[in-house]
Design an enzyme around this catalytic site. Structure first.
Site, PDB file in Angstrom:
ATOM      1  N   LYS A  13     -18.048 -28.227  84.586  1.00  0.00           N
ATOM      2  CA  LYS A  13     -18.398 -26.862  84.892  1.00  0.00           C
ATOM      3  C   LYS A  13     -17.604 -25.607  84.252  1.00  0.00           C
ATOM      4  O   LYS A  13     -18.167 -24.600  83.850  1.00  0.00           O
ATOM      5  CB  LYS A  13     -18.705 -26.579  86.293  1.00  0.00           C
ATOM      6  CG  LYS A  13     -19.615 -27.783  86.899  1.00  0.00           C
ATOM      7  CD  LYS A  13     -19.754 -27.648  88.350  1.00  0.00           C
ATOM      8  CE  LYS A  13     -18.538 -27.691  89.158  1.00  0.00           C
ATOM      9  NZ  LYS A  13     -17.918 -28.889  89.222  1.00  0.00           N
ATOM     10  N   ARG A  88     -22.714 -25.355  97.395  1.00  0.00           N
ATOM     11  CA  ARG A  88     -22.093 -26.579  97.613  1.00  0.00           C
ATOM     12  C   ARG A  88     -22.670 -27.463  98.920  1.00  0.00           C
ATOM     13  O   ARG A  88     -22.323 -28.629  98.769  1.00  0.00           O
ATOM     14  CB  ARG A  88     -20.613 -26.513  97.394  1.00  0.00           C
ATOM     15  CG  ARG A  88     -19.731 -27.069  96.179  1.00  0.00           C
ATOM     16  CD  ARG A  88     -18.330 -26.836  96.359  1.00  0.00           C
ATOM     17  NE  ARG A  88     -17.485 -27.652  95.664  1.00  0.00           N
ATOM     18  CZ  ARG A  88     -16.750 -27.188  94.715  1.00  0.00           C
ATOM     19  NH1 ARG A  88     -17.261 -26.224  94.367  1.00  0.00           N
ATOM     20  NH2 ARG A  88     -15.879 -27.970  94.027  1.00  0.00           N
ATOM     21  N   ARG A 127      -6.677 -33.279  83.917  1.00  0.00           N
ATOM     22  CA  ARG A 127      -6.773 -31.866  83.766  1.00  0.00           C
ATOM     23  C   ARG A 127      -5.512 -31.035  83.861  1.00  0.00           C
ATOM     24  O   ARG A 127      -4.777 -31.255  84.673  1.00  0.00           O
ATOM     25  CB  ARG A 127      -7.920 -31.469  84.856  1.00  0.00           C
ATOM     26  CG  ARG A 127      -7.814 -29.827  84.984  1.00  0.00           C
ATOM     27  CD  ARG A 127      -9.188 -29.248  85.617  1.00  0.00           C
ATOM     28  NE  ARG A 127      -9.443 -29.790  86.955  1.00  0.00           N
ATOM     29  CZ  ARG A 127     -10.624 -29.441  87.684  1.00  0.00           C
ATOM     30  NH1 ARG A 127     -11.515 -28.953  87.189  1.00  0.00           N
ATOM     31  NH2 ARG A 127     -10.282 -29.857  89.035  1.00  0.00           N
ATOM     32  N   ARG A 160      -3.397 -29.094  89.148  1.00  0.00           N
ATOM     33  CA  ARG A 160      -3.853 -28.695  90.299  1.00  0.00           C
ATOM     34  C   ARG A 160      -3.311 -29.747  91.355  1.00  0.00           C
ATOM     35  O   ARG A 160      -3.429 -30.952  91.155  1.00  0.00           O
ATOM     36  CB  ARG A 160      -5.257 -28.500  90.504  1.00  0.00           C
ATOM     37  CG  ARG A 160      -5.597 -26.999  89.881  1.00  0.00           C
ATOM     38  CD  ARG A 160      -7.204 -26.887  89.662  1.00  0.00           C
ATOM     39  NE  ARG A 160      -7.798 -27.525  90.852  1.00  0.00           N
ATOM     40  CZ  ARG A 160      -9.129 -27.420  90.980  1.00  0.00           C
ATOM     41  NH1 ARG A 160      -9.781 -26.801  89.636  1.00  0.00           N
ATOM     42  NH2 ARG A 160      -9.856 -27.735  91.952  1.00  0.00           N
ATOM     43  N   ARG A 171     -12.356 -35.739  97.119  1.00  0.00           N
ATOM     44  CA  ARG A 171     -13.412 -34.771  96.706  1.00  0.00           C
ATOM     45  C   ARG A 171     -14.618 -35.268  96.219  1.00  0.00           C
ATOM     46  O   ARG A 171     -15.895 -34.762  96.328  1.00  0.00           O
ATOM     47  CB  ARG A 171     -12.802 -33.844  95.747  1.00  0.00           C
ATOM     48  CG  ARG A 171     -11.780 -32.912  96.005  1.00  0.00           C
ATOM     49  CD  ARG A 171     -10.613 -32.549  95.158  1.00  0.00           C
ATOM     50  NE  ARG A 171     -11.478 -31.601  94.016  1.00  0.00           N
ATOM     51  CZ  ARG A 171     -10.862 -31.515  92.832  1.00  0.00           C
ATOM     52  NH1 ARG A 171      -9.868 -32.242  92.706  1.00  0.00           N
ATOM     53  NH2 ARG A 171     -11.299 -31.121  91.748  1.00  0.00           N
TER      54      ARG A 171
HETATM   55  P1  ADP Z   1     -13.944 -28.536  90.918  1.00  0.00           P
HETATM   56  O1  ADP Z   1     -13.732 -27.553  89.790  1.00  0.00           O
HETATM   57  O2  ADP Z   1     -12.802 -29.400  90.665  1.00  0.00           O
HETATM   58  O3  ADP Z   1     -15.060 -28.865  91.179  1.00  0.00           O
HETATM   59  P2  ADP Z   1     -13.370 -26.022  92.571  1.00  0.00           P
HETATM   60  O4  ADP Z   1     -12.131 -25.280  91.816  1.00  0.00           O
HETATM   61  O5  ADP Z   1     -14.769 -25.691  92.105  1.00  0.00           O
HETATM   62  O6  ADP Z   1     -13.384 -27.480  92.168  1.00  0.00           O
HETATM   63  O7  ADP Z   1     -12.999 -26.139  94.118  1.00  0.00           O
HETATM   64  C1  ADP Z   1     -11.903 -26.305  94.409  1.00  0.00           C
HETATM   65  C2  ADP Z   1     -11.785 -26.507  96.049  1.00  0.00           C
HETATM   66  O8  ADP Z   1     -12.066 -25.176  96.267  1.00  0.00           O
HETATM   67  C3  ADP Z   1     -13.020 -27.383  96.566  1.00  0.00           C
HETATM   68  O9  ADP Z   1     -12.162 -28.518  96.702  1.00  0.00           O
HETATM   69  C4  ADP Z   1     -13.148 -26.465  97.783  1.00  0.00           C
HETATM   70  O10 ADP Z   1     -12.024 -26.643  98.919  1.00  0.00           O
HETATM   71  C5  ADP Z   1     -13.054 -25.204  97.646  1.00  0.00           C
HETATM   72  N1  ADP Z   1     -14.405 -24.806  97.142  1.00  0.00           N
HETATM   73  C6  ADP Z   1     -14.712 -24.076  96.029  1.00  0.00           C
HETATM   74  N2  ADP Z   1     -16.134 -23.608  96.119  1.00  0.00           N
HETATM   75  C7  ADP Z   1     -16.469 -23.949  97.392  1.00  0.00           C
HETATM   76  C8  ADP Z   1     -17.685 -23.825  97.971  1.00  0.00           C
HETATM   77  N3  ADP Z   1     -18.828 -23.223  97.531  1.00  0.00           N
HETATM   78  N4  ADP Z   1     -17.908 -24.187  99.344  1.00  0.00           N
HETATM   79  C9  ADP Z   1     -16.723 -24.743  99.933  1.00  0.00           C
HETATM   80  N5  ADP Z   1     -15.609 -24.903  99.477  1.00  0.00           N
HETATM   81  C10 ADP Z   1     -15.409 -24.463  98.045  1.00  0.00           C
HETATM   82  P1  ADP Z   2     -15.228 -28.662  86.707  1.00  0.00           P
HETATM   83  O1  ADP Z   2     -15.107 -27.330  86.532  1.00  0.00           O
HETATM   84  O2  ADP Z   2     -16.793 -29.277  86.871  1.00  0.00           O
HETATM   85  O3  ADP Z   2     -14.523 -29.514  87.816  1.00  0.00           O
HETATM   86  P2  ADP Z   2     -13.732 -28.929  84.247  1.00  0.00           P
HETATM   87  O4  ADP Z   2     -14.367 -27.936  83.325  1.00  0.00           O
HETATM   88  O5  ADP Z   2     -12.185 -28.494  84.670  1.00  0.00           O
HETATM   89  O6  ADP Z   2     -14.704 -29.436  85.399  1.00  0.00           O
HETATM   90  O7  ADP Z   2     -13.439 -30.376  83.562  1.00  0.00           O
HETATM   91  C1  ADP Z   2     -12.554 -31.102  83.979  1.00  0.00           C
HETATM   92  C2  ADP Z   2     -11.501 -31.781  82.911  1.00  0.00           C
HETATM   93  O8  ADP Z   2     -12.612 -32.441  82.155  1.00  0.00           O
HETATM   94  C3  ADP Z   2     -10.735 -31.089  82.124  1.00  0.00           C
HETATM   95  O9  ADP Z   2      -9.432 -31.169  82.062  1.00  0.00           O
HETATM   96  C4  ADP Z   2     -11.712 -30.757  80.944  1.00  0.00           C
HETATM   97  O10 ADP Z   2     -10.724 -30.160  80.052  1.00  0.00           O
HETATM   98  C5  ADP Z   2     -12.169 -32.077  80.690  1.00  0.00           C
HETATM   99  N1  ADP Z   2     -13.396 -32.118  80.179  1.00  0.00           N
HETATM  100  C6  ADP Z   2     -14.636 -31.137  80.499  1.00  0.00           C
HETATM  101  N2  ADP Z   2     -15.610 -31.458  79.767  1.00  0.00           N
HETATM  102  C7  ADP Z   2     -15.500 -32.411  79.092  1.00  0.00           C
HETATM  103  C8  ADP Z   2     -16.000 -33.382  78.132  1.00  0.00           C
HETATM  104  N3  ADP Z   2     -17.281 -33.137  77.777  1.00  0.00           N
HETATM  105  N4  ADP Z   2     -15.700 -34.289  77.613  1.00  0.00           N
HETATM  106  C9  ADP Z   2     -14.216 -34.606  78.038  1.00  0.00           C
HETATM  107  N5  ADP Z   2     -13.270 -33.994  78.748  1.00  0.00           N
HETATM  108  C10 ADP Z   2     -14.071 -32.798  79.429  1.00  0.00           C
END
Ligand code: ADP
Ligand code: ADP
Ligand code: ZN
Length: 218
Positions: A13, A88, A127, A160, A171
């Site tokens: 995302k 979420r 990541r 992270r 998660r």
């Molecule tokens: P990822 O990109 O790996 O999905 P995020 O960066 O979106 O993770 O979120 C990291 C953490 O921040 C989550 O594990 C949660 O604790 C918190 N968080 C983010 N967005 C939300 C939301 N909409 N509702 C509740 N917690 C959230």
């Molecule tokens: P989210 O925000 O959904 O948690 P991220 O965009 O941070 O996910 O992506 C998670 C990890 O996977 C990062 O290290 C990113 O560089 C890698 N990544 C994202 N998209 C792809 C893809 N299409 N193929 C391989 N690796 C990817």
């Protein structure tokens, strides 16, 4: 235009959002980024959110709902906004509908990034994030030109805390229980655009780009 990016942690995302924001000039709203900044700055919000985030749980709905409500009313959102990581939970989705009714706008589409679970684990544990500008990298799949240095700003990359394997598993469980039900919620409203997120970054971008371009041309 209001686009929601939905999908499990590690689906891509943030990576796609970075590119979409450049292409379409949307305001970018990532609740994860906003919360991490608050934790770093030790604000009241940050102190409330930290323990939940460290253990891989969601922070309470009212905290994130307030963040998004304020953010959506800032002037840059007029030209369109991209929501990443919100809603979420079911309660957040209902709160969002209520907000949008108040500000007189609606969701154009919910982009669902589908990715296999084993791939998610590889993506999350590899990541790396820029400590300065927040750009996303992956040690294997999307490495920076110079090891541990951001291509865009020269900042240091870090892992992270919640990308450690145990927290990643937690998660993914939280996603299944609390967030996955939103897929049906938006499918029933006929708002869901399903994207194959297993493909490489460029291919996934092309799929999303096609969906948004199609909406713009309607
Ligand atoms: P990822 O990109 O790996 O999905 P995020 O960066 O979106 O993770 O979120 C990291 C953490 O921040 C989550 O594990 C949660 O604790 C918190 N968080 C983010 N967005 C939300 C939301 N909409 N509702 C509740 N917690 C959230
Ligand atoms: P989210 O925000 O959904 O948690 P991220 O965009 O941070 O996910 O992506 C998670 C990890 O996977 C990062 O290290 C990113 O560089 C890698 N990544 C994202 N998209 C792809 C893809 N299409 N193929 C391989 N690796 C990817
Ligand atoms: Zn950077």
């Amino acid at each position: 235009m209001l686009i929601i990016l939905l999908g499990p942690p590690g689906a891509g995302k943030g990576t796609q959002a970075e590119r979409l924001v450049k292409e379409f000039a949307f305001a970018y709203i990532s609740t994860g980024d906003i919360l991490r900044k608050a934790v770093k700055e030790k604000t009241i919000l940050g102190r409330k959110a930290q323990d939940y985030m460290d253990s891989g749980q969601l922070v309470p709905d009212d905290l994130v709902v307030d963040i998004v409500k304020e953010r959506l009313q800032e002037p840059d959102c007029q030209k369109g906004a991209l929501l990443d990581g919100f809603p979420r939970t079911f309660a957040q989705a209902v709160a969002l509908d209520k907000m949008l009714l108040m500000i007189g706008t609606k969701i154009d589409t919910v982009v669902l990034l589908e990715v296999d679970e084993s791939e998610l684990i590889d993506r999350l544990t590899g990541r790396r994030v820029c400590s300065n500008c927040g750009a996303n990298y992956h040690m294997k799949f999307n490495p920076p030109k110079v090891r541990n240095v951001c291509d865009k700003c020269g900042g240091d990359l870090f892992q992270r805390d919640d990308d450690a394997l145990e927290t990643v598993k937690e998660r993914l469980e939280v996603y299944k229980k609390q967030t996955e039900p939103l897929i049906d919620f938006y499918r029933e409203k006929d708002l869901l655009s399903v994207i194959d997120g297993n493909k490489d970054i460029e291919d996934v971008f092309k799929q999303i780009d096609a969906v948004i371009t199609d909406i713009e041309e309607r």
